[in-house]
Design a protein around this motif. Structure first.
Motif, short mmCIF file in Angstrom:
data_model
loop_
_atom_site.label_atom_id
_atom_site.label_comp_id
_atom_site.label_asym_id
_atom_site.label_seq_id
_atom_site.Cartn_x
_atom_site.Cartn_y
_atom_site.Cartn_z
N ILE A 379 33.78 35.31 37.41
CA ILE A 379 35.19 34.70 38.37
C ILE A 379 35.02 35.53 39.73
CG2 ILE A 379 36.71 36.88 37.44
CD1 ILE A 379 38.86 34.63 37.28
N ALA A 380 34.11 36.64 39.77
CA ALA A 380 34.04 37.23 41.05
C ALA A 380 33.52 36.08 42.26
CB ALA A 380 32.96 38.24 41.21
N ASN A 381 32.87 35.04 41.96
CA ASN A 381 32.35 34.12 42.83
C ASN A 381 33.62 33.37 43.40
OD1 ASN A 381 29.35 33.55 42.60
ND2 ASN A 381 29.83 34.12 40.61
N ALA A 382 34.78 32.72 42.62
CA ALA A 382 35.71 32.52 42.98
C ALA A 382 36.45 33.22 43.85
CB ALA A 382 36.46 31.58 41.74
N ARG A 383 36.83 34.49 43.49
CA ARG A 383 37.49 35.52 44.13
C ARG A 383 37.08 35.78 45.77
NH1 ARG A 383 38.82 39.24 38.89
NH2 ARG A 383 40.51 37.92 38.26
N HIS A 384 35.73 35.68 45.74
CA HIS A 384 35.06 35.95 47.16
C HIS A 384 35.39 34.62 47.84
CE1 HIS A 384 32.03 39.10 45.86
NE2 HIS A 384 33.27 39.62 45.30
N CYS A 385 35.25 33.53 47.07
CA CYS A 385 35.35 32.29 47.83
C CYS A 385 36.78 32.26 48.53
CB CYS A 385 35.03 31.10 46.94
SG CYS A 385 35.44 29.55 47.72
N ALA A 386 37.73 32.62 47.63
CA ALA A 386 38.97 32.61 48.02
C ALA A 386 39.63 33.48 49.20
CB ALA A 386 40.27 32.95 46.79
N ALA A 387 38.65 34.60 49.12
CA ALA A 387 38.74 35.64 50.24
C ALA A 387 38.36 34.96 51.56
CB ALA A 387 38.15 36.81 49.90
N ASP A 388 37.35 34.26 51.48
CA ASP A 388 36.59 33.61 52.79
C ASP A 388 37.59 32.63 53.15
OD1 ASP A 388 34.38 35.29 52.77
OD2 ASP A 388 33.06 33.66 51.92
N LEU A 389 38.14 31.87 52.51
CA LEU A 389 39.18 30.97 53.07
C LEU A 389 40.23 31.52 53.39
CD1 LEU A 389 38.76 28.55 49.85
CD2 LEU A 389 38.01 28.08 52.17
N ALA A 390 41.06 32.72 52.79
CA ALA A 390 41.93 33.23 53.13
C ALA A 390 41.89 34.11 54.76
CB ALA A 390 42.62 34.28 52.29
N ALA A 391 40.68 34.35 54.78
CA ALA A 391 40.35 34.93 56.22
C ALA A 391 40.48 33.99 57.32
CB ALA A 391 38.90 35.46 56.22
N ARG A 392 40.47 32.57 57.14
CA ARG A 392 40.70 31.62 57.94
C ARG A 392 41.96 30.90 57.70
NH1 ARG A 392 35.96 32.96 56.56
NH2 ARG A 392 34.13 33.11 57.95
N GLY A 393 42.88 31.70 57.04
CA GLY A 393 44.14 30.89 56.95
C GLY A 393 44.54 29.99 55.91
N VAL A 394 43.57 30.01 54.88
CA VAL A 394 43.87 28.91 53.91
C VAL A 394 44.24 29.76 52.60
CG1 VAL A 394 42.66 26.89 52.55
CG2 VAL A 394 42.17 27.45 55.04
N GLU A 395 45.36 29.20 52.09
CA GLU A 395 45.45 29.81 50.65
C GLU A 395 44.84 28.81 49.66
OE1 GLU A 395 49.44 31.06 47.91
OE2 GLU A 395 49.68 30.15 49.81
N ALA A 396 43.94 29.40 48.70
CA ALA A 396 43.37 28.88 47.78
C ALA A 396 43.53 29.45 46.46
CB ALA A 396 41.80 28.48 47.98
N PRO A 397 44.47 28.95 45.68
CA PRO A 397 44.66 29.96 44.38
C PRO A 397 43.48 29.86 43.60
CG PRO A 397 46.59 28.40 44.83
CD PRO A 397 45.39 27.93 45.97
N VAL A 398 43.10 31.10 42.52
CA VAL A 398 42.11 30.92 41.69
C VAL A 398 42.85 30.67 40.63
CG1 VAL A 398 40.38 32.45 40.57
CG2 VAL A 398 40.69 32.60 43.21
N VAL A 399 42.77 29.81 39.89
CA VAL A 399 43.40 29.32 38.51
C VAL A 399 42.42 30.09 37.35
CG1 VAL A 399 44.08 27.69 36.93
CG2 VAL A 399 44.08 27.31 39.35
N ASP A 400 42.67 30.99 36.63
CA ASP A 400 42.04 31.65 35.75
C ASP A 400 42.34 31.30 34.41
OD1 ASP A 400 40.53 33.57 34.21
OD2 ASP A 400 41.62 35.46 34.94
N GLN A 401 41.28 30.61 33.79
CA GLN A 401 41.59 30.23 32.30
C GLN A 401 41.32 31.23 31.32
OE1 GLN A 401 42.61 27.50 32.38
NE2 GLN A 401 42.00 26.03 33.82
#
Length: 428
Positions: A379-401
């Motif tokens: 899941i670190a992959n998704a969290r790193h992706c979300a952080a990259d998007l957040a740094a550009r002002g995009v909120e991308a929730p990580v849905v953890d199953q």
């Protein structure tokens, strides 16, 4: 390693694969209808309106053939999905599915062909929104969506039965396409996917189910990485006929350098998957980047002599995994084992060529699906992706199953994505 090159893909442990196949065996007979029908060739002129000149130099996206591969009613689809353990609450229609053959380009830009699956609902609106679905790691060409009646069909059938067209590329070298699969080469996976969208547009029109041009992008594992990169390409206007509306990748290896590769060595990726993925990744990427001059530099004996042939697209995971050792320590030379943990040169270039696809600013809603129990693509992959998007002002929730394994993560996420796509479409 990128999409499927690093360490993504369907769960490749022998136990997981066999369970998945047993689960679908009872339903496989449902998708045999219409197999073997001769393709109806449909030519689209090179330089068709709306495509960039550079894209049409080799007739990219030109539709060469349409072959029916399945014709299911609503109950058939529900039984197929249920056999894989999937929620069938979004199944509203039966579907027809077709193998498309189309023109695209190799990683080096030379003309080639590829295949993919187009699934169309029986019912719903006449003009259809389109889901781009990109699949996870597959070693054998016949597991690809347009050929195999297994895991690769779950997502296309799920979305088509909900009332959207689905374009699911096989990628280069899989399905009925020529040559070897350039595993985890994100760039060529995206060109093959964009050209599949173009071929699907032509085919849907010829089948009297024209497309609206709205695209909802999703993908699993290797295909999660491809979906992010496709979203970026669509957002940058790669083809004016298609407009990205939502992006929902599942368990993609978005950060090979800082998340996926380290996880191979610290226990977050299980040993069987680590050995399978790194073998596939290194043999494929060595044809694109200077990783080694001879396999013996990377692989220990006796594996150096056999590993490249194992990934010739003619061997199944069930054949490949028993032929490889149990751990990376046994697979790799001592030098290469150390180098992979601190990559430089060609190894670092290969990883970075696949990374960075979350470093942009989507103008559409994004959700990232993953699970804390995934030992193939942590899941670190998704969290790193979300952080990259957040740094550009995009909120991308990580849905953890939660504790779901790799394949189960998709089985749980798929119906949730359908419902979310429905909600996004309803707000338009």
């Amino acid at each position: 390693m990128q999409n499927d090159n690093s360490l993504t893909g369907q769960q490749t442990s022998r136990t997981g694969r066999r369970i998945a196949r047993r689960a679908t065996a009872a339903a496989a007979v449902l998708v045999l209808a219409a197999l073997g029908v001769a393709p109806a060739v449909a030519q689209q002129p090179v330089g068709a309106p709306g495509a960039r000149h550079s894209d049409t130099a080799h007739g990219r996206g030109t539709l060469l053939g349409i072959t029916p591969v399945a014709d299911l009613d609503r109950a058939d689809v529900a039984r197929f999905l249920a056999a894989g353990g999937m929620d069938t609450g979004t199944v509203r229609h039966g579907l027809r599915a077709y193998r498309l053959t189309y023109r695209t380009v190799t990683p080096q830009g030379a003309p080639t062909t590829a295949t993919g699956l187009l699934a169309l609902p029986k019912g719903g609106p006449h003009r259809l929104d389109l889901v781009s679905d990109t699949h996870g790691t597959m070693a054998h060409r016949d597991y690809a969506p347009s050929v195999g009646e297994d895991f690769g069909r779950f997502a296309p059938y799920l979305h088509a039965s909900a009332g959207r067209a689905v374009a699911a590329p096989d990628y280069l070298g899989l399905g009925k396409g020529p040559g070897r699969h350039p595993y985890m080469d994100t760039k060529s996976s995206v060109t093959a996917t964009v050209d599949m969208l173009r071929a699907a547009r032509t085919a849907a029109r010829r089948l009297d189910r024209p497309l609206t041009g709205d695209v909802y992008a999703s993908g699993f594992s290797q295909g999660g990485q491809v979906a992010m990169a496709l979203g970026k390409a669509l957002g940058n206007g790669v083809d004016r006929h298609f407009t990205l509306r939502a992006l929902a990748p599942v368990s993609g290896p978005y950060d090979i350098e800082h998340a996926e590769m380290p996880a191979l060595f610290d226990g977050r990726v299980n040993d069987t998957s680590a050995v399978f993925y790194i073998s596939y990744y290194l043999t494929a990427q060595s044809r694109l980047h200077p990783l080694y001059k001879d396999p013996s530099e990377a692989f220990s004996k006796p594996y150096a002599a056999i590993v490249d042939d194992l990934f010739d697209t003619g061997h199944t995971e069930e054949e490949i995994i028993p032929a490889l050792p149990a751990t990376l320590k046994e697979l790799l030379t001592d030098d290469y084992y150390r180098r992979l943990q601190h990559p430089t040169g060609g190894l670092l270039d290969a990883a970075r060529a696949q990374d960075g696809n979350c470093a942009w600013k989507p103008q559409v809603p994004v959700r990232l699906y993953s699970s804390s129990g995934d030992t193939d693509v942590p899941i670190a992959n998704a969290r790193h992706c979300a952080a990259d998007l957040a740094a550009r002002g995009v909120e991308a929730p990580v849905v953890d199953q939660g504790g779901a394994d790799h394949n189960t993560t998709y089985m749980k996420s798929g119906p949730q994505i359908v419902r979310w796509f429905d909600a996004v479409a309803a707000r338009r």
